[in-house]
Design an enzyme around this catalytic site. Structure first.
Site, PDB file in Angstrom:
ATOM      1  N   ASP A 187       0.700  -1.335  -0.040  1.00  0.00           N
ATOM      2  CA  ASP A 187      -0.054   0.055   0.088  1.00  0.00           C
ATOM      3  C   ASP A 187       0.706   1.277  -0.195  1.00  0.00           C
ATOM      4  O   ASP A 187       2.115   1.164   0.255  1.00  0.00           O
ATOM      5  CB  ASP A 187      -0.911   0.117   1.249  1.00  0.00           C
ATOM      6  CG  ASP A 187      -0.137  -0.129   2.596  1.00  0.00           C
ATOM      7  OD1 ASP A 187       0.791  -0.937   2.597  1.00  0.00           O
ATOM      8  OD2 ASP A 187      -0.602   0.403   3.492  1.00  0.00           O
ATOM      9  N   GLU A 230      -0.297  -1.975   5.209  1.00  0.00           N
ATOM     10  CA  GLU A 230       0.474  -1.736   6.667  1.00  0.00           C
ATOM     11  C   GLU A 230       0.339  -0.274   7.099  1.00  0.00           C
ATOM     12  O   GLU A 230       0.786  -0.376   8.311  1.00  0.00           O
ATOM     13  CB  GLU A 230       2.115  -1.909   6.025  1.00  0.00           C
ATOM     14  CG  GLU A 230       2.772  -2.332   7.136  1.00  0.00           C
ATOM     15  CD  GLU A 230       3.472  -0.822   7.700  1.00  0.00           C
ATOM     16  OE1 GLU A 230       3.790  -0.912   8.791  1.00  0.00           O
ATOM     17  OE2 GLU A 230       3.660   0.419   6.963  1.00  0.00           O
TER      18      GLU A 230
END
Length: 392
Positions: free
Chosen positions: A77, A135
């Site tokens: 991400d 994350e």
């Protein structure tokens, strides 16, 4: 390990990383990223499970020789930051950027997967590749990955973070507590608004908030053992609507970083007590919301020693370091709660220290660090897969 194969994949790593950097996606929205990764893995003959924890992937490759099952993880991400670089691979998505190196993590793990697909028959055991979403956002994608069976049958798990505070080519970690738990808190102070020229008729929430910012700094300096590391930082303070109006409400928010459950609980208790009493001292009410983030990253001692031994055989003398704990947080901690393993840093910064810090609008990495990270992941995974003896 066949280093020449990984060296031959370096150009692909750079191409993949730059593609991802141009096309970042936020946490749990990594739909195109996930599909793009899956297509490559499937083309290389890996068994791929899509939709893990929403947008995550789990890929498996079984080698031609017996051995243990080893998981390797990358996060996929990006962050809600506007890219201010002028490079040709700068983000094409307004307000979204890979500002923490996750594009490099993904590219290097793809290269490792490709490496094993080319050397399947000589590979011992099974490799499990975890491409994890989110994350950067609590509660973190690792929780969902584990709940969806990402670690089923896995004997050990390893991960790497490209880290610009360290110069490129350096690798570092430590046994035991390595990265902190990143908690967050928010305090709302409620007073009584009024005319700026008649402060005695009001309860100034802004003044109470300003005092609270200073008071919170005493928690670490006066309530935590000086030999224990901890951080309390206030990052936001908002109050007021006009120059001549006493603020009725003030909100402040910050982060707490600790390595032990005891320090974590004590600091939380003190934040709640200090906020309540500072508010009361000013005739206001303080309401505290506290959010526990990821647990600290705690490396298995034997696995950290494995890393040091393997890394020393791959890198130059002096480039493998035992570092101090890092106050940044990482949800890799959840994997290490479930399986033995090690999380380590690979330096990706300029030698002169001029690299922009993580989460900065001009963040970038030395791309050669991806090759270093890929070599270390393969080296540690191979060593671990063939380790049939008792653990230290």
């Amino acid at each position: 390990m066949r280093e020449e194969t990984l060296q031959s994949l370096f150009g692909d790593m750079v191409e993949w990383r730059r593609y991802l950097h141009r096309h970042p996606e936020l946490s749990f929205r990594e739909h195109r990223t996930s599909a793009w990764i899956a297509e490559k893995l499937e083309a290389w003959g890996l068994e791929v499970r899509r939709g893990v924890a929403g947008t995550g992937l789990v890929a498996r490759l079984t080698g031609g020789r017996p051995g243990r099952t080893i998981a390797l993880r990358a996060d996929i991400d990006a962050l809600p930051i506007q890219d201010e670089k002028t490079s040709e691979y700068a983000s094409s998505v307004p307000g979204v950027m890979h500002a923490c190196g996750h594009d490099g993590h993904t590219a290097e793990l793809l290269a490792v997967a490709r490496y094993y697909s080319l050397h399947r028959e000589e590979t011992a055991g099974t490799r499990v590749f975890l491409f994890q979403p989110a994350e950067e956002t609590l509660p973190g994608g690792a929780v969902g990955m584990i709940a969806d069976g990402a670690l089923d049958g896995v004997d050990a798990v390893y991960g790497v973070h490209l880290w610009t505070p360290f110069p490129s080519g350096v690798a570092a970690t430590r046994p035991g507590p390595f990265m902190a738990s990143p908690d967050e808190f928010e305090v709302e102070i409620v007073g009584r608004g009024g005319h700026g020229g008649l402060p005695h008729q009001s309860v100034d929430a802004l003044v109470a908030g300003a005092h609270l910012v200073f008071a919170l700094q005493t928690i670490v300096s006066r309530n935590v053992d000086p030999l224990e590391s901890a951080v309390v930082s206030v990052g936001m303070l908002n109050a007021g609507s006009a120059r001549n109006v006493i603020a009725e409400r003030c909100t402040l928010a910050g982060t707490v970083r600790t390595f032990t459950p005891e320090a974590r609980a004590h600091i939380r208790q003190r934040i709640e007590e200090v906020a309540r009493h500072v508010g009361a001292m000013h005739g206001a009410e303080a309401k505290v919301a506290y959010y526990e983030g990821y647990p600290p990253v705690v490396n298995d001692a034997a696995e950290a020693e494995r890393f040091f031994r393997v890394a020393s055989s791959i890198l130059e003398p002096g480039d493998v370091r035992r570092c101090d704990g890092i106050m940044a947080g990482e949800d890799f901690s959840y994997y290490l709660r479930e399986r033995p393993g090690c999380f380590f840093f690979v330096g990706a910064g300029a030698e002169d220290g001029s690299s922009a810090p993580h989460h900065h609008p001009r963040f970038d990495i030395d791309e050669k660090a991806m090759l270093t990270a890929a070599k270390l992941l393969v080296g540690v995974a191979d060593d671990s897969a063939e380790d049939a003896g008792p653990r230290a």
